[in-house]
Design an enzyme around this catalytic site. Structure first.
Site, PDB file in Angstrom:
ATOM      1  CG  ASN A  42      38.194  42.678  29.813  1.00 26.61           C
ATOM      2  OD1 ASN A  42      39.140  43.384  30.701  1.00 26.61           O
ATOM      3  ND2 ASN A  42      37.887  41.603  30.373  1.00 26.61           N
ATOM      4  CB  CYS A  43      42.327  45.497  30.285  1.00 21.54           C
ATOM      5  SG  CYS A  43      43.987  45.643  29.842  1.00 21.54           S
ATOM      6  N   PRO A  44      42.728  46.028  26.642  1.00 20.58           N
ATOM      7  CG  PRO A  44      44.447  46.798  25.251  1.00 20.58           C
ATOM      8  CD  PRO A  44      43.533  45.490  25.428  1.00 20.58           C
ATOM      9  CG  MET A  45      39.553  46.989  22.984  1.00 21.97           C
ATOM     10  SD  MET A  45      40.705  47.457  21.886  1.00 21.97           S
ATOM     11  CE  MET A  45      39.764  48.493  20.626  1.00 21.97           C
TER      12      MET A  45
END
Lengths: 171, 74
Positions: B12-15
Site C-alpha cells: 500500500n501507499c507509499p511503498m
C-alpha cells in the site's frame, strides 16, 4: 507502445523539499510523518525531520528505559516507553489493544509500519534532526538516541531551512 | 525489456513509490524500470511522481487489478 506521458519542457520540475517538525509521539502522527518523509525522499525532494518534545521519544534507543540525571527526567522517561515500536495511540489506545489492531490491519492491507518506513527514510537520505533544547530538558545525550541522526540543533536552524525554501509541516 | 523490475503487488501507499524510487536510484539515466502494483492509487501517484522527478512513464496499463508501469530514468 503507448504514448509517452511526460512534463512539458518548459515546466522543468523544481522539487525543493519539506521540513517536518515531528512534535508528537503518538503512533498515528509518527506514522504520518514517516509516510511523508519516505515519499518526499522518493520524489527526489530534500527532506528533513526536526524531532522535538514527544517526537524525540521516538528516537530514543528502546533499550534505554531510564534516561536523564534528575528524578523528574527519570520519572518522565519511565512513564513513556521510548522507541518507534512503542508509540501509543492518541485515542482508542486501550492498554495496547488499539496499536495491536492497527498493526494487524496494516499488515493485512500491505501498509508498512512506522519502523519500516523510518528505516527506508534513513536509507534514502532523509535527515532526522534532534532538538537540542528537548534533549537538554529531558537530560538526553546523543548516546541515548538511535544511530544516524543529524547534529542536534535549535529552532533557528529549522527556520533557516524554511527560509531557504523547504516547506514547513508541523505534526 | 526493462533493466529492473519492482514487484509492489500487495503493498500500500507509499511503498510502491518508495520501492520504485530505490530501483530508479540503482539504474543509469535512460534505463527503465518495470513496476507492478495493486494499490488503486498507483495511477495518480505515479503520474505525480513522474511530474515531480522528471522520470518518464513510457508505458502504462492495468490488467485484472494489477497496474503495470514502465518508467525511464531521466
Amino acid at each position: 507502445m503507448t504514448a509517452e506521458t511526460t512534463v512539458p519542457a518548459d515546466a522543468e520540475p523544481h522539487p525543493q523539499g519539506i521540513a517536518i517538525i515531528l512534535f508528537s509521539g503518538d503512533l498515528e502522527k509518527t506514522w504520518a510523518a514517516m509516510i511523508l518523509a519516505s515519499t518526499s525522499a522518493s520524489l527526489g525532494m530534500t527532506t528533513k525531520v526536526f524531532v522535538t518534545f514527544w517526537g524525540l521519544q521516538t528516537f530514543v534507543r528502546p533499550e534505554k528505559r531510564i534516561t536523564g540525571t534528575n528524578w523528574m527526567q527519570k520519572m518522565l522517561a519511565f512513564m513513556a516507553r521510548p522507541g518507534i515500536k512503542y508509540r501509543k495511540m492518541s485515542q482508542m489506545h486501550f492498554l495496547g489493544m488499539g496499536p495491536w489492531m492497527m498493526g494487524k490491519l496494516a499488515k493485512k492491507y500491505g501498509v508498512s509500519s512506522p519502523a519500516e518506513l523510518l528505516e527506508v527514510a534513513q536509507m534514502m537520505g532523509v535527515e532526522f534532526v534532534p532538538c537540542l533544547m528537548t534533549m537538554d530538558m529531558f537530560g538526553l545525550t546523543s548516546n541515548d538516541l538511535i544511530d544516524g541522526l543529524g547534529e542536534p540543533v535549535g529552532a533557528a536552524s529549522y527556520l533557516a531551512d524554511v527560509a531557504s525554501g523547504l516547506a514547513p509541516i508541523f505534526i | 525489456m526493462a533493466n529492473a523490475t519492482v514487484d509492489a503487488k500487495g503493498l500500500n501507499c507509499p511503498m510502491p513509490i518508495v520501492k520504485t524510487a530505490q530501483a530508479i536510484k540503482a539504474i543509469a539515466s535512460g534505463e527503465t524500470v518495470e513496476v507492478l502494483a495493486t494499490d488503486p492509487g498507483s495511477a495518480k501517484d505515479f503520474a505525480a511522481w513522474s511530474k515531480t522527478t522528471g522520470n518518464v512513464i513510457v508505458e502504462q496499463s492495468v490488467d485484472g487489478g494489477v497496474y503495470r508501469f514502465v518508467l525511464r530514468k531521466k
